[in-house]
Motif scaffolding. Sequence first.
Motif, mmCIF file in Angstrom:
data_model
loop_
_atom_site.group_PDB
_atom_site.id
_atom_site.type_symbol
_atom_site.label_atom_id
_atom_site.label_comp_id
_atom_site.label_asym_id
_atom_site.label_seq_id
_atom_site.Cartn_x
_atom_site.Cartn_y
_atom_site.Cartn_z
ATOM 1 N N MET A 1 -0.521 6.799 7.045
ATOM 2 C CA MET A 1 -1.033 5.497 6.820
ATOM 3 C C MET A 1 -1.465 5.179 5.462
ATOM 4 O O MET A 1 -2.411 5.960 4.772
ATOM 5 N N LEU A 2 -0.966 4.335 4.692
ATOM 6 C CA LEU A 2 -1.466 3.966 3.567
ATOM 7 C C LEU A 2 -2.236 2.600 3.694
ATOM 8 O O LEU A 2 -1.730 1.502 4.212
ATOM 9 N N SER A 3 -3.504 2.502 3.476
ATOM 10 C CA SER A 3 -4.398 1.205 3.574
ATOM 11 C C SER A 3 -4.793 0.713 2.425
ATOM 12 O O SER A 3 -5.647 1.443 1.644
ATOM 13 N N VAL A 4 -4.860 -0.437 2.068
ATOM 14 C CA VAL A 4 -5.219 -1.292 0.958
ATOM 15 C C VAL A 4 -6.181 -2.340 1.376
ATOM 16 O O VAL A 4 -5.653 -3.343 2.054
ATOM 17 N N ALA A 5 -7.243 -2.275 0.638
ATOM 18 C CA ALA A 5 -8.371 -3.518 1.221
ATOM 19 C C ALA A 5 -8.938 -4.092 -0.196
ATOM 20 O O ALA A 5 -9.546 -3.257 -0.876
ATOM 21 N N GLU A 6 -8.867 -5.519 -0.310
ATOM 22 C CA GLU A 6 -9.691 -6.263 -1.264
ATOM 23 C C GLU A 6 -9.412 -5.608 -2.735
ATOM 24 O O GLU A 6 -10.083 -5.733 -3.327
ATOM 25 N N ASP A 23 -1.585 -2.673 5.240
ATOM 26 C CA ASP A 23 -1.405 -1.521 5.762
ATOM 27 C C ASP A 23 0.036 -1.243 5.941
ATOM 28 O O ASP A 23 0.925 -1.891 6.437
ATOM 29 N N LEU A 24 0.319 0.214 5.810
ATOM 30 C CA LEU A 24 1.841 0.588 5.948
ATOM 31 C C LEU A 24 1.645 1.897 6.621
ATOM 32 O O LEU A 24 1.130 3.018 6.363
ATOM 33 N N ALA A 25 2.472 1.960 7.786
ATOM 34 C CA ALA A 25 2.156 2.908 8.826
ATOM 35 C C ALA A 25 3.652 3.695 8.577
ATOM 36 O O ALA A 25 4.664 3.217 8.047
ATOM 37 N N PRO A 26 3.831 4.897 9.029
ATOM 38 C CA PRO A 26 4.956 5.747 8.811
ATOM 39 C C PRO A 26 6.331 4.855 9.331
ATOM 40 O O PRO A 26 6.089 4.316 10.534
ATOM 41 N N GLY A 27 7.347 4.840 8.808
ATOM 42 C CA GLY A 27 8.448 4.107 8.911
ATOM 43 C C GLY A 27 8.625 2.606 8.591
ATOM 44 O O GLY A 27 9.515 1.952 8.626
ATOM 45 N N GLU A 28 7.391 2.327 7.818
ATOM 46 C CA GLU A 28 7.326 0.910 7.287
ATOM 47 C C GLU A 28 7.693 0.832 5.820
ATOM 48 O O GLU A 28 7.399 2.092 4.924
ATOM 49 N N CYS A 29 8.242 -0.244 5.425
ATOM 50 C CA CYS A 29 8.720 -0.426 3.874
ATOM 51 C C CYS A 29 8.262 -1.846 3.323
ATOM 52 O O CYS A 29 8.070 -2.750 4.128
ATOM 53 N N LEU A 30 7.583 -1.824 2.246
ATOM 54 C CA LEU A 30 7.055 -3.052 1.582
ATOM 55 C C LEU A 30 7.529 -3.432 0.307
ATOM 56 O O LEU A 30 7.834 -2.559 -0.501
ATOM 57 N N HIS A 31 8.230 -4.641 0.235
ATOM 58 C CA HIS A 31 8.961 -4.952 -0.929
ATOM 59 C C HIS A 31 8.046 -5.734 -1.809
ATOM 60 O O HIS A 31 7.588 -6.885 -1.505
ATOM 61 N N TRP A 60 -5.318 6.850 1.928
ATOM 62 C CA TRP A 60 -4.303 7.644 2.450
ATOM 63 C C TRP A 60 -4.661 8.442 3.640
ATOM 64 O O TRP A 60 -5.336 9.201 3.592
ATOM 65 N N GLN A 61 -3.889 8.314 4.660
ATOM 66 C CA GLN A 61 -4.289 9.064 5.909
ATOM 67 C C GLN A 61 -5.835 9.095 6.218
ATOM 68 O O GLN A 61 -6.268 10.065 6.637
ATOM 69 N N GLY A 62 -6.425 8.158 6.127
ATOM 70 C CA GLY A 62 -7.831 7.549 6.166
ATOM 71 C C GLY A 62 -8.597 8.163 5.535
ATOM 72 O O GLY A 62 -9.969 7.818 5.415
ATOM 73 N N GLU A 63 -8.319 8.924 4.508
ATOM 74 C CA GLU A 63 -9.131 9.449 3.098
ATOM 75 C C GLU A 63 -9.311 8.508 2.121
ATOM 76 O O GLU A 63 -8.216 8.192 1.720
ATOM 77 N N LEU A 64 -10.356 8.270 1.620
ATOM 78 C CA LEU A 64 -10.358 7.508 0.386
ATOM 79 C C LEU A 64 -9.636 8.161 -0.881
ATOM 80 O O LEU A 64 -10.059 9.032 -1.399
#
Length: 204
Positions: A1-6, A23-31, A60-64
């Motif tokens: 999981m990739l998480s981006v906040a503010e 947020d991007l989970a496994p199997g997801e793509c962001l253009h 990334w995977q919950g770690e900063l």
Amino acid sequence: MLSVAELSCVRADHTLFSGVGFDLAPGECLHLEGGNGVGKTSLLRILAGFSPAAQGQVRWQGELLGSSACRLSQDLLYLGHQLALKEELNALENLQAGAAIAGMPVSRDAALAALQGLGLGSRAALPVRVLSQGQKRRVALARLVVQTQPLWLLDEPFVALDGPAQQWVASLMAAHLARGGIVLFTSHQPVDIGGRSRSYRLGA
């Protein structure tokens, strides 16, 4: 999981973007979309850990990002405008050397097949310094075949490619998503990756 906040980015006292989050989970793509100068490349470099953000967090995977527990550098395949190729090596040697540095050694046959997929089979033994810029970019893109990091950050991967090569790269991205990988890419053109793909516009 990739998480981006503010997330915000400031360059030379100018704010390129602020409040970016997804947020991007496994199997997801962001253009990642937006005009020139809105900070698309800057955002990718922040996510890769190459540049600092003015504000916000990346996990990334919950770690900063930046913490000792974060494994993003090992799990990341980043392709930017700087192609990270050695001019004195040939295309085949560059591809094998890059895979070895990433901890993913690849055989000569597998590397050659990757180059052939991008129309570079006849140029595999040529020094990279004699290749055109478009051909050099194809050498770099061949890493998508031989390296298996779960997170791909790709800056304009379709630039200088003809239609068949664009389709081939898009199919590699789709296959990566099907394996549970994550892709975030920039492009000025509409691209159909299929699957769980969505867009995010900077500067809207």
